[in-house]
Design an enzyme around this catalytic site. Sequence first.
Site, PDB file in Angstrom:
ATOM      1  N   GLU A  89       0.730  -1.264   0.054  1.00  0.00           N
ATOM      2  CA  GLU A  89      -0.024  -0.148   0.040  1.00  0.00           C
ATOM      3  C   GLU A  89       0.894   1.297   0.014  1.00  0.00           C
ATOM      4  O   GLU A  89       0.424   2.567  -0.531  1.00  0.00           O
ATOM      5  CB  GLU A  89      -0.781   0.054   1.234  1.00  0.00           C
ATOM      6  CG  GLU A  89      -2.107  -1.083   0.974  1.00  0.00           C
ATOM      7  CD  GLU A  89      -1.455  -2.447   1.498  1.00  0.00           C
ATOM      8  OE1 GLU A  89      -0.329  -2.712   1.913  1.00  0.00           O
ATOM      9  OE2 GLU A  89      -2.663  -3.191   1.493  1.00  0.00           O
TER      10      GLU A  89
ATOM     11  N   PHE B  21     -11.258  -8.072  13.910  1.00  0.00           N
ATOM     12  CA  PHE B  21     -10.257  -8.508  13.137  1.00  0.00           C
ATOM     13  C   PHE B  21      -9.856  -7.100  11.957  1.00  0.00           C
ATOM     14  O   PHE B  21     -10.797  -6.696  11.333  1.00  0.00           O
ATOM     15  CB  PHE B  21     -10.671  -9.752  12.333  1.00  0.00           C
ATOM     16  CG  PHE B  21      -9.432 -10.068  11.270  1.00  0.00           C
ATOM     17  CD1 PHE B  21      -8.134 -10.279  11.697  1.00  0.00           C
ATOM     18  CD2 PHE B  21      -9.802 -10.140   9.880  1.00  0.00           C
ATOM     19  CE1 PHE B  21      -7.260 -10.912  10.791  1.00  0.00           C
ATOM     20  CE2 PHE B  21      -8.656 -10.318   9.302  1.00  0.00           C
ATOM     21  CZ  PHE B  21      -7.363 -10.931   9.431  1.00  0.00           C
ATOM     22  N   GLN B  22      -8.609  -6.988  11.992  1.00  0.00           N
ATOM     23  CA  GLN B  22      -8.178  -5.926  11.087  1.00  0.00           C
ATOM     24  C   GLN B  22      -8.798  -4.698  11.528  1.00  0.00           C
ATOM     25  O   GLN B  22      -8.777  -3.687  10.619  1.00  0.00           O
ATOM     26  CB  GLN B  22      -7.976  -6.307   9.701  1.00  0.00           C
ATOM     27  CG  GLN B  22      -7.474  -7.358   9.391  1.00  0.00           C
ATOM     28  CD  GLN B  22      -7.158  -7.517   7.852  1.00  0.00           C
ATOM     29  OE1 GLN B  22      -7.883  -7.545   6.974  1.00  0.00           O
ATOM     30  NE2 GLN B  22      -6.084  -8.216   7.386  1.00  0.00           N
TER      31      GLN B  22
ATOM     32  N   LYS C 109     -17.673  -1.397   6.223  1.00  0.00           N
ATOM     33  CA  LYS C 109     -17.952  -2.275   5.293  1.00  0.00           C
ATOM     34  C   LYS C 109     -19.705  -2.321   4.858  1.00  0.00           C
ATOM     35  O   LYS C 109     -20.133  -2.413   4.010  1.00  0.00           O
ATOM     36  CB  LYS C 109     -17.560  -3.855   5.709  1.00  0.00           C
ATOM     37  CG  LYS C 109     -17.482  -4.976   4.775  1.00  0.00           C
ATOM     38  CD  LYS C 109     -16.859  -6.168   4.903  1.00  0.00           C
ATOM     39  CE  LYS C 109     -16.697  -7.147   3.938  1.00  0.00           C
ATOM     40  NZ  LYS C 109     -16.020  -8.277   4.243  1.00  0.00           N
TER      41      LYS C 109
ATOM     42  N   MET D  72      24.249   9.438   1.759  1.00  0.00           N
ATOM     43  CA  MET D  72      24.292  10.584   2.469  1.00  0.00           C
ATOM     44  C   MET D  72      24.258  10.530   3.940  1.00  0.00           C
ATOM     45  O   MET D  72      24.871  11.196   4.430  1.00  0.00           O
ATOM     46  CB  MET D  72      22.586  10.944   2.490  1.00  0.00           C
ATOM     47  CG  MET D  72      22.271  12.614   2.718  1.00  0.00           C
ATOM     48  SD  MET D  72      23.565  13.910   2.182  1.00  0.00           S
ATOM     49  CE  MET D  72      22.607  14.454   0.485  1.00  0.00           C
TER      50      MET D  72
HETATM   51  C1  LIG Z   1      12.441   6.074   5.313  1.00  0.00           C
HETATM   52  C2  LIG Z   1      13.831   6.648   5.340  1.00  0.00           C
HETATM   53  N1  LIG Z   1      14.799   5.882   6.209  1.00  0.00           N
HETATM   54  C3  LIG Z   1      15.701   6.535   6.748  1.00  0.00           C
HETATM   55  C4  LIG Z   1      16.233   7.800   6.134  1.00  0.00           C
HETATM   56  C5  LIG Z   1      17.625   8.509   6.328  1.00  0.00           C
HETATM   57  N2  LIG Z   1      18.198   8.423   5.117  1.00  0.00           N
HETATM   58  C6  LIG Z   1      18.354   9.667   4.443  1.00  0.00           C
HETATM   59  S1  LIG Z   1      19.622   9.537   3.075  1.00  0.00           S
HETATM   60  C7  LIG Z   1      19.960   7.970   3.477  1.00  0.00           C
HETATM   61  C8  LIG Z   1      20.883   7.277   2.574  1.00  0.00           C
HETATM   62  C9  LIG Z   1      20.139   6.921   1.326  1.00  0.00           C
HETATM   63  O1  LIG Z   1      21.154   5.839   0.643  1.00  0.00           O
HETATM   64  P1  LIG Z   1      20.986   5.504  -0.671  1.00  0.00           P
HETATM   65  O2  LIG Z   1      19.501   5.095  -0.851  1.00  0.00           O
HETATM   66  O3  LIG Z   1      21.965   4.630  -1.096  1.00  0.00           O
HETATM   67  O4  LIG Z   1      21.397   6.918  -1.488  1.00  0.00           O
HETATM   68  P2  LIG Z   1      22.557   7.688  -1.541  1.00  0.00           P
HETATM   69  O5  LIG Z   1      22.562   8.668  -0.529  1.00  0.00           O
HETATM   70  O6  LIG Z   1      23.691   6.846  -1.529  1.00  0.00           O
HETATM   71  O7  LIG Z   1      22.474   8.416  -2.881  1.00  0.00           O
HETATM   72  C10 LIG Z   1      19.080   7.613   4.605  1.00  0.00           C
HETATM   73  C11 LIG Z   1      19.437   6.148   5.339  1.00  0.00           C
HETATM   74  C12 LIG Z   1      15.147   8.335   5.127  1.00  0.00           C
HETATM   75  N3  LIG Z   1      15.421   9.393   4.478  1.00  0.00           N
HETATM   76  N4  LIG Z   1      14.155   7.643   4.955  1.00  0.00           N
END
Ligand SMILES: Cc1ncc(C[n+]2csc(CCOP(=O)(O)OP(=O)(O)O)c2C)c(N)n1
Lengths: 582, 204
Positions: A67, A129-130, A179, A493
Amino acid sequence: MQVEELVEEKTATKRTENISGSVAVLEALIAENVQTIFGYPGGAIMPIYDALYDYNDKLEHILVRHEQGAIHAAQGFARTSGKVGVVFATSGPGATNLVTGLADAMIDSTPLVCITGQVFAHLLGTDAFQETDVINITTPVTKWNYQVTDANEIPHVLAKAFHIAGTGRPGPVLIDITKNAQLQKFDYSGYIKCNHIRSYRPKPIVRKEYIEQAAAIINNAKKPFVIFGQGVILGKAEKEFKRFIEKGGLPAAWTIMGMSAIPTDHPLGVGMLGMHGNYGPNVLTNECDALIAVGMRFDDRVTGRLDKYAKQAQIIHLDIDPAEIDKNVKTTVPVWGDCKETLPLLTQLIEEKQHTEWLNKFKAYSQKEMDIVIQHELNPSSDVMTMGEVINTINELTNGDAIIVTDVGQHQMVACRYAKMNHSKSNITSGGLGTMGFALPAAIGAKYGDPQRTVIAVIGDGGVQMTIQELGTIMQFNVDVKILILNNEFLGMVRQWQQLFHEKRYSFVNITSPNFVQVAKGYGIAGNSINKRADLKNALQTMLQHNGSYLLEVMVGKENNVFPMVPQGRGVAEIVLSKEEI
Amino acid sequence: MLTAVKTKKQMKQEYTITVYTENQVGLVNRIAIIFSRRKINIESLNTSPTESENVHRFTIVVIETEDVVKKLCRQIEKQVEVLKAYYNTNDEIVWQEMGLFKVPTDVIAAKVKVERLLHEYGARAIAIRKDYIVFETTGHSEEIERLIKALEPYGLIEFVRSARIAIIKSSKGFHEKLIEYEKQTADALVENEYLDKQEEVFTM
Ligand SMILES: Cc1ncc(C[n+]2csc(CCOP(=O)(O)OP(=O)(O)O)c2C)c(N)n1
């Protein structure tokens, strides 16, 4: 719920029909000109899916794999089509899986109507349920939500839902339908669109006094600077905006959400604002004498430290949402209203000017950024590829005509920094919430929203694994999206921050990936993986020319960093160009 | 003058927020989370009908700076079913709270002092039983609190204090505004307080 709130737009057919609540839901969608629904069935929404069986010719339903995928797809659809995205999900886990997407749509003002099934009304509150308290879970992340327990409510509640989602500052609406209400037969007398709710005033009236004051400030300014956000796109005011900056000769920088509202190579476009935005717009924010903010909300990623933000400038803020005025930055002149209306009024009153010297300042900073950062990113001296050169090659091959959907992380910043965009609604990204896993499903929706255009999803090796199951959706519905994984074998990042601010203590940012090409193959999607510069152009060309979806993995430098950067907690003028400056 | 305005704005004090809304399930939650999300404590909250049919009224008391309260009101007004939100300082409103006190009957009978005390505070008995009497009093919170303190030594069994209800001194009621809201042209009604307080805004 008051029926009187609805004002008749067209005279509804007099005769009534006896139909089920479920059929009324689908009739409402058709009346609202909905063609595509993203969804996933389950027990509590089965009556609606049963009705859908007979509406196959009128409504296209895209069966996603999760979803969250449905709602991100609907977001992508809304963002490229300018229409309201529609989602179906079942009760309990189906509904809770929507929460991330709702939060994302809420903060990025994306119009959605999500319909969730709910347990029978007589079971509410019994831990059936749900059964989940979806209304209360989603209250903070919806513009409006409502639980329907009686089929008679369905037509006018859905009319209200579409009106609220799509008008004013758009946002997600969730309608939870028990429902019994879906099954219940009732006397249906047609669907009447909603265009007025007495307690809801989507458009503030434009006060001429403020337009005049704003124009006076702009006319007196020696260094006017326009910063704009998604409001320009949501307000469908791209032309009005262009005329405004062109008449006043006003340099304009975009937020990540505003990107593509004007072509990225527009002579007055001076680049992107924000933590990883361009050098000039960040530094000169603190040098301009008039800062004209259009349809943007002064997010902290844009402003950096607020007490060091544009203190010298008079600030004009054009926004449709009164709650945004003065929320983060104190305004000198607030121009409340729809920018489609306020911009032309303002344009009328401003003098035709060229701020050549001031514009040259931006160019000088741009040159410095070119020398210190961009040139090395685009023409690296090492054999290892950079994300920037990949994006740059896409520019060459697509000429800036593609829709770029990005995930979250370094590749997102790099893509937004370097991508060329000629058309509005080309930049689809999770700006406010920064939701990893957004891009793959959003790209699916983006393609449905604007089927004529090429859609390229640029995703990190981390983020793609968050919603990779949507390859199944791409397979089943033959969705022509180009998937470009920029693989740096890190959660890049976060790794960059650990390197710069945590003494290179790489704590759980090393992420291994499956063989993405094999995975794609398993889904019947063609693909390729490259790690040599010599193959880049051809590989991208093959991807773009491939008939149908395609996955291309490009191995890029493992420990490259995105610069410039406004380190957290610093002012925008303290933007740095390299790690040595931190 | 200007600095005075500023310090007043930055000072935390009691504000009474009056919200006019549609009568809709779930709205209490929508409004309450605007405060809790910002970690702002609601000192008191009362809901009631109003002089206009189908319009509900929330009276909310918080201790905050004007700047924060103004932003809270904007966020409240942003909710689809909210018609209008006002905020006022205590000198701009007439307000009351109510207290109920349960006192052992034998104490009242034995100690004339207690009866006199209750009398002094304008409390009146509203339920009399063999074992206890329930008294009611209205006033500002401090007055009610003072009575609680005074009664404590005499075996006060329990007490409850109501939320604040308040009427804005300058308000002309909500009828007129509602009629305007019901018109299609209601868009024109979004108020722009900058117009009325221009000087302050432009000198800041
Ligand atoms: C759902 C979620 N979990 C954690 C983060 C924290 N976060 C921001 S950027 C990042 C790293 C992303 O890594 P990647 O997808 O390999 O992209 P890159 O930065 O290497 O281009 C993380 C873990 C986030 N933004 N969203």
